[in-house]
Design a protein around this motif. Structure first.
Motif, mmCIF file in Angstrom:
data_model
loop_
_atom_site.group_PDB
_atom_site.id
_atom_site.type_symbol
_atom_site.label_atom_id
_atom_site.label_comp_id
_atom_site.label_asym_id
_atom_site.label_seq_id
_atom_site.Cartn_x
_atom_site.Cartn_y
_atom_site.Cartn_z
ATOM 1 N N LYS A 85 0.826 -1.206 0.000
ATOM 2 C CA LYS A 85 0.000 0.000 0.000
ATOM 3 C C LYS A 85 0.863 1.259 0.000
ATOM 4 N N VAL A 86 1.934 1.224 0.777
ATOM 5 C CA VAL A 86 2.847 2.372 0.828
ATOM 6 C C VAL A 86 3.508 2.586 -0.527
ATOM 7 N N LEU A 87 3.961 1.510 -1.163
ATOM 8 C CA LEU A 87 4.581 1.626 -2.483
ATOM 9 C C LEU A 87 3.603 2.219 -3.495
ATOM 10 N N SER A 88 2.358 1.779 -3.448
ATOM 11 C CA SER A 88 1.356 2.307 -4.367
ATOM 12 C C SER A 88 1.175 3.808 -4.185
ATOM 13 N N ARG A 89 1.080 4.236 -2.932
ATOM 14 C CA ARG A 89 0.869 5.667 -2.655
ATOM 15 C C ARG A 89 2.091 6.505 -2.995
ATOM 16 N N THR A 90 3.264 6.047 -2.588
ATOM 17 C CA THR A 90 4.465 6.873 -2.746
ATOM 18 C C THR A 90 4.993 6.887 -4.174
ATOM 19 N N LEU A 91 4.788 5.788 -4.912
ATOM 20 C CA LEU A 91 5.266 5.721 -6.291
ATOM 21 C C LEU A 91 4.217 6.168 -7.297
ATOM 22 N N GLY A 92 2.993 6.416 -6.803
ATOM 23 C CA GLY A 92 1.936 6.836 -7.708
ATOM 24 C C GLY A 92 1.493 5.741 -8.655
ATOM 25 N N ARG A 93 1.479 4.504 -8.177
ATOM 26 C CA ARG A 93 1.084 3.362 -9.017
ATOM 27 C C ARG A 93 -0.260 2.806 -8.536
ATOM 28 N N ASP A 94 -0.986 2.199 -9.456
ATOM 29 C CA ASP A 94 -2.222 1.504 -9.090
ATOM 30 C C ASP A 94 -1.887 0.320 -8.192
ATOM 31 N N LEU A 95 -2.758 0.048 -7.236
ATOM 32 C CA LEU A 95 -2.612 -1.136 -6.384
ATOM 33 C C LEU A 95 -3.649 -2.160 -6.807
ATOM 34 N N ILE A 96 -3.181 -3.322 -7.221
ATOM 35 C CA ILE A 96 -4.062 -4.429 -7.585
ATOM 36 C C ILE A 96 -3.848 -5.530 -6.557
ATOM 37 N N ARG A 97 -4.912 -5.889 -5.869
ATOM 38 C CA ARG A 97 -4.788 -6.832 -4.744
ATOM 39 C C ARG A 97 -5.510 -8.137 -5.059
ATOM 40 N N LEU A 98 -4.796 -9.227 -4.905
ATOM 41 C CA LEU A 98 -5.382 -10.558 -5.009
ATOM 42 C C LEU A 98 -5.383 -11.155 -3.608
ATOM 43 N N GLN A 99 -6.555 -11.192 -2.980
ATOM 44 C CA GLN A 99 -6.681 -11.771 -1.645
ATOM 45 C C GLN A 99 -6.881 -13.272 -1.789
ATOM 46 N N CYS A 100 -5.939 -14.053 -1.291
ATOM 47 C CA CYS A 100 -5.987 -15.502 -1.474
ATOM 48 C C CYS A 100 -6.876 -16.156 -0.424
ATOM 49 N N TYR A 101 -7.471 -17.282 -0.805
ATOM 50 C CA TYR A 101 -8.308 -18.068 0.093
ATOM 51 C C TYR A 101 -8.378 -19.491 -0.439
ATOM 52 N N GLU A 102 -8.808 -20.406 0.407
ATOM 53 C CA GLU A 102 -8.913 -21.801 0.001
ATOM 54 C C GLU A 102 -9.945 -21.943 -1.109
ATOM 55 N N GLY A 103 -9.573 -22.591 -2.190
ATOM 56 C CA GLY A 103 -10.492 -22.772 -3.311
ATOM 57 C C GLY A 103 -10.367 -21.699 -4.381
ATOM 58 N N LEU A 104 -9.440 -20.761 -4.204
ATOM 59 C CA LEU A 104 -9.223 -19.725 -5.224
ATOM 60 C C LEU A 104 -8.861 -20.389 -6.551
ATOM 61 N N ASP A 105 -9.555 -19.991 -7.635
ATOM 62 C CA ASP A 105 -9.316 -20.627 -8.920
ATOM 63 C C ASP A 105 -8.999 -19.600 -9.997
ATOM 64 N N ILE A 106 -8.780 -20.078 -11.215
ATOM 65 C CA ILE A 106 -8.401 -19.219 -12.331
ATOM 66 C C ILE A 106 -9.492 -18.183 -12.621
ATOM 67 N N ALA A 107 -10.748 -18.607 -12.552
ATOM 68 C CA ALA A 107 -11.850 -17.703 -12.882
ATOM 69 C C ALA A 107 -11.909 -16.515 -11.928
ATOM 70 N N SER A 108 -11.564 -16.735 -10.669
ATOM 71 C CA SER A 108 -11.599 -15.648 -9.685
ATOM 72 C C SER A 108 -10.323 -14.829 -9.668
ATOM 73 N N ALA A 109 -9.198 -15.451 -10.021
ATOM 74 C CA ALA A 109 -7.906 -14.782 -9.890
ATOM 75 C C ALA A 109 -7.369 -14.217 -11.199
ATOM 76 N N VAL A 110 -7.689 -14.850 -12.322
ATOM 77 C CA VAL A 110 -7.045 -14.486 -13.594
ATOM 78 C C VAL A 110 -8.042 -13.911 -14.590
ATOM 79 N N TYR A 111 -8.988 -14.714 -15.023
ATOM 80 C CA TYR A 111 -9.953 -14.255 -16.024
ATOM 81 C C TYR A 111 -11.130 -15.212 -16.078
ATOM 82 N N GLU A 112 -12.221 -14.738 -16.654
ATOM 83 C CA GLU A 112 -13.302 -15.603 -17.088
ATOM 84 C C GLU A 112 -14.019 -14.902 -18.235
ATOM 85 N N TRP A 113 -14.781 -15.684 -18.978
ATOM 86 C CA TRP A 113 -15.530 -15.127 -20.103
ATOM 87 C C TRP A 113 -16.906 -14.667 -19.634
#
Length: 314
Positions: A57-85
């Motif tokens: 979060k600090v890096l995002s604020r200080t460097l002026g970059r977007d923060l993209i967060r992937l919160q991991c959990y049991e059962g996380l799959d490609i559709a939730s983490a990467v892409y889906e149609w």
């Protein structure tokens, strides 16, 4: 968001963190500086609440970059983490095309897998170009995800790319700034760790923790802040708790006691507010009451208070 250049030295990295109120030791600043210069993912391991996630979060604020967060959990799959149609939109496209008869089957099968039907999840978002520069990509609490997903990340971390069967390989023009955190509830495979720089984020010593409290809870009385930090440090060192309080809990407790207008650590109030600091009933019962009173007395013996400072009733 205005983009800031990457720090050119360890001292600049340390200053970057401190400029946003993150009190880091030099070893953390060193590995963070190397991760930024070498464009390698940074793997941060440590107990919950020691400030791992906050670094992204600090890096995002200080460097002026977007923060993209992937919160991991049991059962996380490609559709939730990467892409889906977007299946609903694809079905509409198919129905309209069939009704109008303006597309051959081969053309239709290609058109429904165009980018406009692609729903981009955090991993794919992190690989996309951005006007503000490569984003900060936080993969938070990776140890909560399954090993199968951990294996999938190897391509992302090695080559900054993902493969979508219908579209082919999508590769980042510039690698994102990747921060991976884990609370070590399970071991992460060596294959993933090899692709990262590693740092163990430990509990801070008393001096640094007090500096953190001063920075994050500036309204807290100086004596209260010092006694809270001494109390928490003593808990970690001497008590066999199920879950040791992290820095986040120290800050919450300092904030709570300040809201109650406390100017020093009162044993009764400390006992009543232990649920802010400790999150398990067995730990609270172990410490509450006479134990809190004894710890406060010991703290004041170790660090005598000036006679000019008003003493609370104990």
């Amino acid at each position: 968001m205005n983009q800031t250049a990457l720090p050119a030295s360890i001292d600049e990295t340390l200053a970057l963190l401190e400029g946003d109120g993150y009190v880091a030791d030099r070893s953390l600043a060193t590995v963070l500086h190397l991760a930024l210069r070498m464009k390698r993912p940074l793997f941060l391991e440590g107990e919950a609440g020691v400030g791992k996630t906050e670094i992204a979060k600090v890096l995002s604020r200080t460097l002026g970059r977007d923060l993209i967060r992937l919160q991991c959990y049991e059962g996380l799959d490609i559709a939730s983490a990467v892409y889906e149609w977007n299946y609903a939109a694809q079905m509409v496209e198919i129905r309209v095309s069939e009704a109008s008869g303006d597309k051959q089957h081969s053309e239709l099968s290609k058109s429904i897998f165009e980018d406009r039907f692609l729903i981009k999840r955090p991993v794919l978002q992190a690989l996309q170009p951005s006007p503000s520069g490569p984003p900060v990509f936080l993969i938070d609490e990776l140890d909560r995800a399954d090993e199968a997903f951990e294996a999938f990340l190897l391509e992302v971390l090695s080559d900054n790319q993902v493969t979508i069967p219908e579209l082919g390989t999508i590769k980042a023009e510039e690698p994102p700034i990747v921060i991976i955190t884990t609370n070590r509830t399970r071991e992460i495979h060596d294959a993933l760790k090899r692709r990262c720089l590693y740092h163990w984020v430990d509990y801070p010593d008393a001096e640094r923790e007090l500096e953190i409290v001063r920075s994050k809870v500036p309204g807290a009385n100086e004596r209260l802040s010092a006694e809270i930090v001494s109390f928490v440090q003593k808990l970690r060192a001497e008590e066999d708790l199920f879950k040791q309080p992290g820095v986040a809990e120290t800050l919450d407790w300092a904030t709570a006691l300040s809201e109650l207008d406390e100017i020093a650590l009162d044993p009764d109030m400390a006992s009543d507010t232990l649920g802010v600091l400790l999150k398990y009933q067995d730990d609270i019962e172990r410490v509450r009451g006479s134990k809190v009173r004894q710890m406060v007395e010991d703290i004041r013996k170790d660090t005598p208070i000036s006679s000019t400072t008003a003493m609370p009733n104990i």
